[in-house]
Design an enzyme around this catalytic site. Structure first.
Site, PDB file in Angstrom:
ATOM      1  N   ASP A 234     -15.895 -16.693   5.835  1.00  0.00           N
ATOM      2  CA  ASP A 234     -17.215 -17.062   5.330  1.00  0.00           C
ATOM      3  C   ASP A 234     -17.826 -15.808   4.712  1.00  0.00           C
ATOM      4  OD1 ASP A 234     -17.857 -15.503   7.502  1.00  0.00           O
ATOM      5  OD2 ASP A 234     -18.768 -17.103   8.669  1.00  0.00           O
TER       6      ASP A 234
ATOM      7  N   SER B  43      -8.398 -21.590   8.410  1.00  0.00           N
ATOM      8  CA  SER B  43      -9.499 -22.366   8.993  1.00  0.00           C
ATOM      9  C   SER B  43      -9.273 -22.725  10.454  1.00  0.00           C
ATOM     10  CB  SER B  43      -9.704 -23.660   8.199  1.00  0.00           C
ATOM     11  OG  SER B  43     -10.129 -23.367   6.892  1.00  0.00           O
TER      12      SER B  43
ATOM     13  N   SER C 125     -10.977 -26.231  14.807  1.00  0.00           N
ATOM     14  CA  SER C 125     -10.948 -25.473  13.560  1.00  0.00           C
ATOM     15  C   SER C 125     -12.230 -24.665  13.425  1.00  0.00           C
ATOM     16  CB  SER C 125     -10.775 -26.422  12.374  1.00  0.00           C
ATOM     17  OG  SER C 125     -11.877 -27.313  12.297  1.00  0.00           O
ATOM     18  N   TYR C 126     -12.334 -23.883  12.365  1.00  0.00           N
ATOM     19  CA  TYR C 126     -13.464 -22.968  12.172  1.00  0.00           C
ATOM     20  C   TYR C 126     -14.788 -23.738  12.243  1.00  0.00           C
ATOM     21  CZ  TYR C 126     -15.972 -18.914  10.393  1.00  0.00           C
ATOM     22  OH  TYR C 126     -16.816 -17.852  10.268  1.00  0.00           O
ATOM     23  N   PRO C 127     -15.708 -23.311  13.132  1.00  0.00           N
ATOM     24  CA  PRO C 127     -16.897 -24.135  13.377  1.00  0.00           C
ATOM     25  C   PRO C 127     -18.062 -23.901  12.419  1.00  0.00           C
ATOM     26  CG  PRO C 127     -16.851 -22.321  14.929  1.00  0.00           C
ATOM     27  CD  PRO C 127     -15.621 -22.187  14.085  1.00  0.00           C
TER      28      PRO C 127
END
Length: 862
Positions: free
Chosen positions: A119, A153, A335-337
């Protein structure tokens, strides 16, 4: 053989990724900072054999701050922070020595692969790592590429291996957008916060907040809560009337009908309708309609929806929910939160994720049916181009995750299964009746296919009374017609879930920062969290927002911050210039700041109504050294002493109790000493209110008590009561707590180490002599004859706490039980009369140890 350095965002992530890429064939060692490990293995990299070193940082390596004097609230005009005050990048956590650690591991490496979270914040950390490591890495040969970025991810074998095979480059524009946000928030927030904190805390004593903070995102967040509060306060209930009719299709049953006019606000008109309908004896069926309806399965789960459900249905605050989600992610369960996306890419392995859940007893049956009969393609949602929706990546049990971890994982899993399930289908029957000239309706629903509601039962269609079989023209006897008098009700206070929705709608914060802003307004005592996780503004929160509205509404409205967020996103996309956005935004807020300062009297008028002036607050405690009158102790945060005669205010250490210290006075300024204590299991020390705020010696800093004072002869100073170097921290000195008898102890004047010794001793004094072995000051101990632990019925003994064999069994090391994790002490050079060799006293370390779900979910979604 090339050496490749790989860096992840957290130690647990580094270990998981290294385990996958090395297939478990790796060696591990601790790094020099003690917090990060290094995992090494050999393998292939871009077609060549390579030695891999996988390690991590612990979040941001650097933080932005003002240089030198600009960190002093007393020496700098807050207006200078907008442009004149230079900033610099400092280590985010100096104790971790992260830059040195990265340079040690990066020295001599040929390539670097960045495994930071994917991110904008992760991109920013990429460049922080590069700034530290590139100067010590081997120089590239010609145009050889040495910097790689891994995009992933989830922590699964497939995703990690795929990321390693498709390495890209870090995104400079996204990193710059984070730099811009950091600098804007620092300059704007600090300028407004410093000014209003000093202004109001210097006038009012019961604000009960240690910081009157302003934040470009935090303040609009508070504004939403106060806006709802104002609506509640200004609400005036109105009376209205509803006509209710009941018909009896069969002898033993009745059916309640809804009035098509819904309600009327005029009693006489309502009475007229009642009189007309009472004249009729039967209700006539005007129409019967049956319609197949669909309740759609949910969109795939993104961060904002996860936080909403966690707060409203699971009873978790957004910050707590995010921490749990991050832990589940680093452990490989989800997975990526952090994602804004609610749409799965076409190549996403939905069946693979579903198969992982085939053996869980809670939903195994549903999953097996879906796998055998075929899954439904999830609904097309919003693709923000960041990460796939939040998805369970491997099976888990309640025993594995426990408590809140399991509850959040269970919701995420049920939500995922629901996205690939069928829609819920039901048959809706609507019967329209006429009673005289008035029309009434009743509606019934019968589920024909439950679909996704089997896995998300809180979404199921509620069971309703069955409607009678009838046709147009049928007549039913009227059982009862009556007029109900009701009142409109005010809205309730905002729930966290509603606030999250408003923040998302108006562009306040990001999916990652929304929980932080909500947590901040709670921590600052601007709102309190009531039952149902509703946010009720405090007096202070209300007055602040009303004051901003009075002076400059744009400081609290979401419009200006939304515009700034759009500019920051343009920087991330490479469509806006970093420097121009920064300069333009700071110029706007600088003008607003000057206007705010000039107009502060408007907010002050509101403060005067709600809060008491300093002179009228608190209780007399200790005498002022200047006028010898009693100063008042103001207990509300931040606790302080105020002399109304001299009009001076003196800061005190926080998070403890303050009381007068034996009416003793400071030899330097004649102020009466006070004693600060964190409790019976903590530490305590005396302090002079004047010296605490105005350090008397060059080697002292503001905020130091007598246990750090270097006065050479004062009986309360470090020079007279210091015993030896702290057994744990580098700069601390163990100082005798002369108030602790008969349970005597000495405490470090920097960290929270406490050493208990000589229980039941009559007197303990620090001797001017020192130990020959460790240079610590000797202590003279005088025991009561009846309770003396000394050999041979002796009552007195002098010796070194660390080295004397007679004393060793009487000493026990502990950590102070603090109300907050650490009481702040100054960071000075090593001081005191003794410098122990770091030998631990005998004893042990004793650190302070650290509903019905379906019903709750159903209540949220009703």
């Amino acid at each position: 053989m090339r050496t490749v350095l790989m860096v992840a965002e957290k130690p647990s992530l580094a270990q998981s990724i290294a385990k996958i890429l090395s297939r478990g064939n790796m060696s591990s060692r601790k790094g020099l900072n003690g917090a990060c490990s290094v995992h090494e293995y050999t393998g292939s990299f871009i077609g060549q054999s390579a030695h891999f070193k996988m390690t991590s940082v612990c979040g941001h390596v650097m933080t932005l701050d003002f240089i030198g004097k600009y960190n002093s609230w007393d020496k700098v005009d807050p207006a200078e922070l907008f442009s004149k005050a230079p900033t610099e990048k400092k280590e985010a956590n100096p104790k971790l020595t992260m830059v040195k650690f990265l340079q040690v591991e990066g020295r001599g490496c040929d390539c670097i692969v960045l495994w930071l979270d994917c991110d904008k914040e992760g991109e920013n950390i990429c460049f922080e790592v590069l700034d530290a490591v590139l100067p010590v890495m081997n120089k590239p040969r010609g145009t050889e590429r040495t910097i790689y970025r891994a995009k992933f991810s989830s922590i699964t074998d497939t995703d990690i291996c795929n990321a390693m095979n498709h390495l890209g480059e870090p995104n400079r524009n996204e990193a710059l957008s984070v730099d811009a946000r950091q600098e804007l928030d620092l300059r704007i927030g600090c300028a407004f916060t410093r000014f209003q904190t000093k202004y109001f805390q210097g006038k009012y004593g019961n604000l009960d907040s240690s910081l009157i903070s302003f934040g470009p995102c935090q303040t609009p967040t508070l504004g939403f809560c106060v806006e709802r509060h104002d609506k509640i306060q200004s609400f005036k209930p109105e009376t209205y009337w509803v006509l209710q009719a009941k018909v009896n299709p069969e002898k033993e049953s009745s059916l309640t009908l809804d009035w098509d006019r819904v309600r009327v606000f005029d009693r006489e008109v309502a009475q007229m309708f009642l009189n007309i309908t009472k004249m009729a004896k039967e209700a006539k069926v005007e129409s019967v309609s049956k319609k197949e309806k669909v309740k759609q399965r949910p969109l795939a789960l993104n961060t904002v929806e996860m936080l909403r459900v966690a707060s409203a249905a699971l009873g978790m605050g957004p910050q707590h929910a995010m921490q749990i989600a991050e832990r589940l992610y680093t452990q490989g369960y989800i997975s990526y939160p952090r994602t804004e996306t609610t749409h799965y890419p076409e190549n996403f392995d939905l069946k693979g994720c579903l198969r992982q859940q085939a053996n869980n007893p809670y939903w195994a049956e549903t999953v097996k049916v879906l796998l055998s009969e075929g899954i439904n393609r999830p609904r097309k949602g919003h693709d923000a181009g960041d990460h796939p929706p939040i998805t369970p990546m491997r099976a888990a049990t309640e025993a594995e995750l426990g408590g809140d971890g399991w509850r959040l994982y269970e919701y995420i899993t049920r939500h995922f299964i629901a996205t690939v399930s069928a829609d819920c289908k039901y048959l809706q029957t609507t019967i329209s009746f006429s009673i005289g000239p008035e029309r009434f309706t009743c509606v019934g629903k019968v589920v024909t296919s439950p679909g996704f509601t089997e896995i998300m039962p809180w979404h199921s269609i509620p069971l309703e009374e069955s409607l009678p079989h009838c046709e147009k023209g049928d007549l039913f006897p009227i059982g009862e017609i009556k007029l109900l008098e009701k009142q409109t009700s005010p809205p309730d206070y905002l729930t966290e879930a509603e606030l999250i929705t408003l923040m998302e709608k108006h562009g306040i914060g990001t999916d990652a920062s929304i929980p932080v802003h909500i947590n901040n307004i709670c921590q600052r005592n601007y709102v309190t969290v009531e039952s149902g996780r509703r946010l009720k503004p405090t007096n202070l929160g209300i007055v602040l927002v009303h004051g901003y509205y009075k002076i400059d509404a744009e400081l609290v409205l979401p419009t200006i911050r939304s515009a700034v967020e759009r500019q920051l996103n343009l920087i991330a996309l490479g469509k806006a210039n970093y420097h121009q956005v920064l300069e333009h935004t700071l110029d706007i807020f600088k003008r607003k700041f000057h206007y705010f300062v000039d107009s502060i009297a408007g907010m002050d008028e509101l403060m005067e109504v709600s809060f008491s002036p300093l002179a009228a607050t608190g209780k007399p405690l200790s005498r002022c050294g200047k006028c010898h009158r009693f100063m008042k102790y103001i207990q509300a945060k931040p606790s302080r002493l105020h002399c109304s005669h001299c009009d001076d205010t003196y800061s005190l250490p926080q998070n403890g109790t303050i009381k007068l210290y034996k009416e003793l006075r400071c030899p330097l300024d004649d102020f009466e000493l006070v004693l600060w204590s964190s409790g019976s299991r903590g530490k305590s020390y005396p302090l002079c209110p004047y010296c605490y705020n105005h350090p008397p010696f060059r080697d002292m800093k503001k905020g130091m008590g007598c246990n750090e004072c270097t006065h050479p002869t004062c009986q309360h100073s470090l020079s007279m009561l210091g015993i030896g170097q702290c057994v744990e921290c580098e700069n601390g000195v163990l100082v005798l707590d002369s108030t602790s008898g008969p349970k005597w102890k000495m405490a470090c004047n920097k960290c929270n180490v406490v050493v208990h010794f000589f229980e039941n001793a009559h007197k303990v004094r620090v001797s001017p002599e020192t130990c020959d072995l460790c240079e610590a000051a000797l202590v003279d101990v005088d025991f009561n004859k009846a309770k003396s632990p000394l050999p041979g019925d002796e009552t007195q003994h002098s010796g070194c706490v660390f080295c004397d064999p007679v004393f060793q069994d009487l000493v026990e090391l502990k950590h102070a039980a603090m109300r907050h994790p650490m009481h702040r002490g100054g960071q000075g050079k090593r001081q005191g009369r003794g410098r122990g060799k770091g030998r631990r006293p005998g004893g042990r370390l004793n650190p302070k140890k650290p509903k019905d779900k379906m019903a709750a979910l159903a209540a949220y979604f009703v």
